[in-house]
Design a protein around this motif. Structure first.
Motif, PDB file in Angstrom:
ATOM      1  N   GLY A 168       0.822  -1.203   0.000  1.00  0.00           N
ATOM      2  CA  GLY A 168       0.000   0.000   0.000  1.00  0.00           C
ATOM      3  C   GLY A 168       0.853   1.247   0.000  1.00  0.00           C
ATOM      4  O   GLY A 168       1.995   1.229  -0.455  1.00  0.00           O
ATOM      5  N   THR A 169       0.306   2.327   0.556  1.00  0.00           N
ATOM      6  CA  THR A 169       1.028   3.592   0.661  1.00  0.00           C
ATOM      7  C   THR A 169       0.896   4.132   2.076  1.00  0.00           C
ATOM      8  O   THR A 169       0.001   3.727   2.832  1.00  0.00           O
ATOM      9  CB  THR A 169       0.483   4.634  -0.336  1.00  0.00           C
ATOM     10  OG1 THR A 169      -0.911   4.825  -0.090  1.00  0.00           O
ATOM     11  CG2 THR A 169       0.703   4.202  -1.773  1.00  0.00           C
ATOM     12  N   ASN A 170       1.796   5.016   2.446  1.00  0.00           N
ATOM     13  CA  ASN A 170       1.810   5.657   3.768  1.00  0.00           C
ATOM     14  C   ASN A 170       1.940   4.638   4.899  1.00  0.00           C
ATOM     15  O   ASN A 170       1.356   4.806   5.962  1.00  0.00           O
ATOM     16  CB  ASN A 170       0.550   6.514   3.984  1.00  0.00           C
ATOM     17  CG  ASN A 170       0.343   7.527   2.894  1.00  0.00           C
ATOM     18  OD1 ASN A 170       1.291   8.117   2.403  1.00  0.00           O
ATOM     19  ND2 ASN A 170      -0.893   7.716   2.493  1.00  0.00           N
ATOM     20  N   LEU A 171       2.719   3.583   4.675  1.00  0.00           N
ATOM     21  CA  LEU A 171       2.847   2.522   5.677  1.00  0.00           C
ATOM     22  C   LEU A 171       4.021   2.742   6.636  1.00  0.00           C
ATOM     23  O   LEU A 171       4.114   2.066   7.659  1.00  0.00           O
ATOM     24  CB  LEU A 171       2.992   1.162   4.981  1.00  0.00           C
ATOM     25  CG  LEU A 171       1.849   0.773   4.039  1.00  0.00           C
ATOM     26  CD1 LEU A 171       2.131  -0.574   3.396  1.00  0.00           C
ATOM     27  CD2 LEU A 171       0.519   0.770   4.765  1.00  0.00           C
ATOM     28  N   THR A 172       4.908   3.691   6.329  1.00  0.00           N
ATOM     29  CA  THR A 172       6.054   3.962   7.195  1.00  0.00           C
ATOM     30  C   THR A 172       5.572   4.308   8.601  1.00  0.00           C
ATOM     31  O   THR A 172       4.650   5.087   8.771  1.00  0.00           O
ATOM     32  CB  THR A 172       6.888   5.131   6.644  1.00  0.00           C
ATOM     33  OG1 THR A 172       7.321   4.785   5.345  1.00  0.00           O
ATOM     34  CG2 THR A 172       8.092   5.417   7.531  1.00  0.00           C
ATOM     35  N   GLY A 173       6.211   3.724   9.588  1.00  0.00           N
ATOM     36  CA  GLY A 173       5.882   4.044  10.971  1.00  0.00           C
ATOM     37  C   GLY A 173       4.690   3.294  11.523  1.00  0.00           C
ATOM     38  O   GLY A 173       4.259   3.562  12.642  1.00  0.00           O
ATOM     39  N   ALA A 174       4.134   2.363  10.755  1.00  0.00           N
ATOM     40  CA  ALA A 174       3.016   1.577  11.266  1.00  0.00           C
ATOM     41  C   ALA A 174       3.457   0.879  12.552  1.00  0.00           C
ATOM     42  O   ALA A 174       4.546   0.318  12.628  1.00  0.00           O
ATOM     43  CB  ALA A 174       2.560   0.552  10.241  1.00  0.00           C
ATOM     44  N   THR A 175       2.625   0.949  13.563  1.00  0.00           N
ATOM     45  CA  THR A 175       2.972   0.353  14.853  1.00  0.00           C
ATOM     46  C   THR A 175       2.153  -0.887  15.158  1.00  0.00           C
ATOM     47  O   THR A 175       2.459  -1.606  16.102  1.00  0.00           O
ATOM     48  CB  THR A 175       2.769   1.363  15.995  1.00  0.00           C
ATOM     49  OG1 THR A 175       1.406   1.807  15.988  1.00  0.00           O
ATOM     50  CG2 THR A 175       3.710   2.551  15.836  1.00  0.00           C
ATOM     51  N   GLN A 176       1.108  -1.128  14.360  1.00  0.00           N
ATOM     52  CA  GLN A 176       0.277  -2.291  14.640  1.00  0.00           C
ATOM     53  C   GLN A 176      -0.426  -2.750  13.375  1.00  0.00           C
ATOM     54  O   GLN A 176      -0.889  -1.941  12.574  1.00  0.00           O
ATOM     55  CB  GLN A 176      -0.761  -1.957  15.716  1.00  0.00           C
ATOM     56  CG  GLN A 176      -1.547  -3.148  16.189  1.00  0.00           C
ATOM     57  CD  GLN A 176      -2.475  -2.793  17.337  1.00  0.00           C
ATOM     58  OE1 GLN A 176      -3.171  -1.787  17.282  1.00  0.00           O
ATOM     59  NE2 GLN A 176      -2.477  -3.600  18.363  1.00  0.00           N
ATOM     60  N   VAL A 177      -0.502  -4.080  13.215  1.00  0.00           N
ATOM     61  CA  VAL A 177      -1.281  -4.708  12.151  1.00  0.00           C
ATOM     62  C   VAL A 177      -2.207  -5.689  12.848  1.00  0.00           C
ATOM     63  O   VAL A 177      -1.764  -6.496  13.666  1.00  0.00           O
ATOM     64  CB  VAL A 177      -0.378  -5.447  11.138  1.00  0.00           C
ATOM     65  CG1 VAL A 177      -1.224  -6.248  10.155  1.00  0.00           C
ATOM     66  CG2 VAL A 177       0.519  -4.469  10.402  1.00  0.00           C
ATOM     67  N   LEU A 178      -3.485  -5.599  12.531  1.00  0.00           N
ATOM     68  CA  LEU A 178      -4.470  -6.506  13.121  1.00  0.00           C
ATOM     69  C   LEU A 178      -5.097  -7.360  12.040  1.00  0.00           C
ATOM     70  O   LEU A 178      -5.436  -6.871  10.959  1.00  0.00           O
ATOM     71  CB  LEU A 178      -5.575  -5.723  13.835  1.00  0.00           C
ATOM     72  CG  LEU A 178      -5.182  -4.861  15.019  1.00  0.00           C
ATOM     73  CD1 LEU A 178      -6.385  -4.062  15.504  1.00  0.00           C
ATOM     74  CD2 LEU A 178      -4.625  -5.713  16.139  1.00  0.00           C
ATOM     75  N   PHE A 179      -5.259  -8.634  12.332  1.00  0.00           N
ATOM     76  CA  PHE A 179      -6.058  -9.534  11.508  1.00  0.00           C
ATOM     77  C   PHE A 179      -7.286  -9.817  12.341  1.00  0.00           C
ATOM     78  O   PHE A 179      -7.232 -10.590  13.296  1.00  0.00           O
ATOM     79  CB  PHE A 179      -5.280 -10.808  11.166  1.00  0.00           C
ATOM     80  CG  PHE A 179      -4.197 -10.570  10.147  1.00  0.00           C
ATOM     81  CD1 PHE A 179      -4.473 -10.683   8.797  1.00  0.00           C
ATOM     82  CD2 PHE A 179      -2.920 -10.195  10.540  1.00  0.00           C
ATOM     83  CE1 PHE A 179      -3.494 -10.441   7.845  1.00  0.00           C
ATOM     84  CE2 PHE A 179      -1.937  -9.950   9.596  1.00  0.00           C
ATOM     85  CZ  PHE A 179      -2.221 -10.072   8.237  1.00  0.00           C
ATOM     86  N   GLY A 180      -8.378  -9.102  12.021  1.00  0.00           N
ATOM     87  CA  GLY A 180      -9.530  -9.118  12.914  1.00  0.00           C
ATOM     88  C   GLY A 180      -9.102  -8.397  14.186  1.00  0.00           C
ATOM     89  O   GLY A 180      -8.583  -7.289  14.139  1.00  0.00           O
ATOM     90  N   ALA A 181      -9.253  -9.039  15.329  1.00  0.00           N
ATOM     91  CA  ALA A 181      -8.826  -8.441  16.594  1.00  0.00           C
ATOM     92  C   ALA A 181      -7.440  -8.916  17.012  1.00  0.00           C
ATOM     93  O   ALA A 181      -6.895  -8.464  18.009  1.00  0.00           O
ATOM     94  CB  ALA A 181      -9.841  -8.770  17.686  1.00  0.00           C
ATOM     95  N   ALA A 182      -6.858  -9.853  16.246  1.00  0.00           N
ATOM     96  CA  ALA A 182      -5.576 -10.449  16.622  1.00  0.00           C
ATOM     97  C   ALA A 182      -4.397  -9.638  16.079  1.00  0.00           C
ATOM     98  O   ALA A 182      -4.292  -9.426  14.875  1.00  0.00           O
ATOM     99  CB  ALA A 182      -5.497 -11.882  16.099  1.00  0.00           C
ATOM    100  N   PRO A 183      -3.499  -9.186  16.970  1.00  0.00           N
ATOM    101  CA  PRO A 183      -2.336  -8.438  16.499  1.00  0.00           C
ATOM    102  C   PRO A 183      -1.307  -9.349  15.842  1.00  0.00           C
ATOM    103  O   PRO A 183      -1.114 -10.490  16.256  1.00  0.00           O
ATOM    104  CB  PRO A 183      -1.776  -7.812  17.774  1.00  0.00           C
ATOM    105  CG  PRO A 183      -2.252  -8.699  18.879  1.00  0.00           C
ATOM    106  CD  PRO A 183      -3.560  -9.285  18.418  1.00  0.00           C
ATOM    107  N   ALA A 184      -0.660  -8.836  14.804  1.00  0.00           N
ATOM    108  CA  ALA A 184       0.401  -9.560  14.112  1.00  0.00           C
ATOM    109  C   ALA A 184       1.749  -8.983  14.530  1.00  0.00           C
ATOM    110  O   ALA A 184       1.825  -7.870  15.038  1.00  0.00           O
ATOM    111  CB  ALA A 184       0.221  -9.421  12.601  1.00  0.00           C
ATOM    112  N   THR A 185       2.798  -9.727  14.292  1.00  0.00           N
ATOM    113  CA  THR A 185       4.155  -9.244  14.529  1.00  0.00           C
ATOM    114  C   THR A 185       4.665  -8.622  13.244  1.00  0.00           C
ATOM    115  O   THR A 185       4.667  -9.273  12.196  1.00  0.00           O
ATOM    116  CB  THR A 185       5.082 -10.413  14.944  1.00  0.00           C
ATOM    117  OG1 THR A 185       4.559 -11.002  16.129  1.00  0.00           O
ATOM    118  CG2 THR A 185       6.492  -9.933  15.182  1.00  0.00           C
TER     119      THR A 185
END
Length: 137
Positions: free
Chosen positions: A110-127
């Motif tokens: 995607g775009t503007n992803l720099t600095g992302a601190t969290q990725v969720l799959f549903g409610a589950a956080p990813a590493t």
């Protein structure tokens, strides 16, 4: 000895406040106040003697982050910048499916992803393994 602040992550966030941050340093046990400039942080949690989590208050410009405890207030020059950051836009996900137990590697484009601190799959956080302006693994 007063608390020592060595870093804040992320070092920038929304002027409306509410950015979750981690403050690193030492001497945090017993800390009672975290300030971003003159404003009080919210949801302050002393995780350990070396780490505090909090949410930024509303603000503007670049401000000094300080921690106050029973022995005084930190004096280090660690700063947080209030800035409007473009929202991330996701355009692709590969693979598009995986095991329900998790554990597989997924590439998000995607775009503007720099600095992302969290990725969720549903409610589950990813590493987050890697992070660039256009891709997160």
């Amino acid at each position: 000895m007063a608390p020592v602040v060595t870093s804040v992550s992320p070092a920038q966030g929304n002027p409306a406040g509410g950015t979750p941050v981690t403050i690193n340093g030492s001497g945090f046990i017993g800390a009672t106040v975290v300030r971003f400039g003159p404003n009080l942080a919210t949801n302050v949690v002393v995780v350990s003697d070396t780490q505090i989590t909090a949410r930024t208050p509303p603000g503007s410009g670049t401000v000094k982050v300080t921690v106050t405890g029973p022995t005084g207030t930190s004096t280090q020059n660690v700063f947080f910048t209030y800035t409007t950051v473009a929202a991330p836009v996701l355009t692709a996900l590969s693979p598009t499916s995986g095991p329900t137990g998790g554990g597989n590697t997924v590439t998000i484009t995607g775009t503007n992803l720099t600095g992302a601190t969290q990725v969720l799959f549903g409610a589950a956080p990813a590493t987050i393994l890697t992070n660039t302006a256009t891709q997160i693994t």
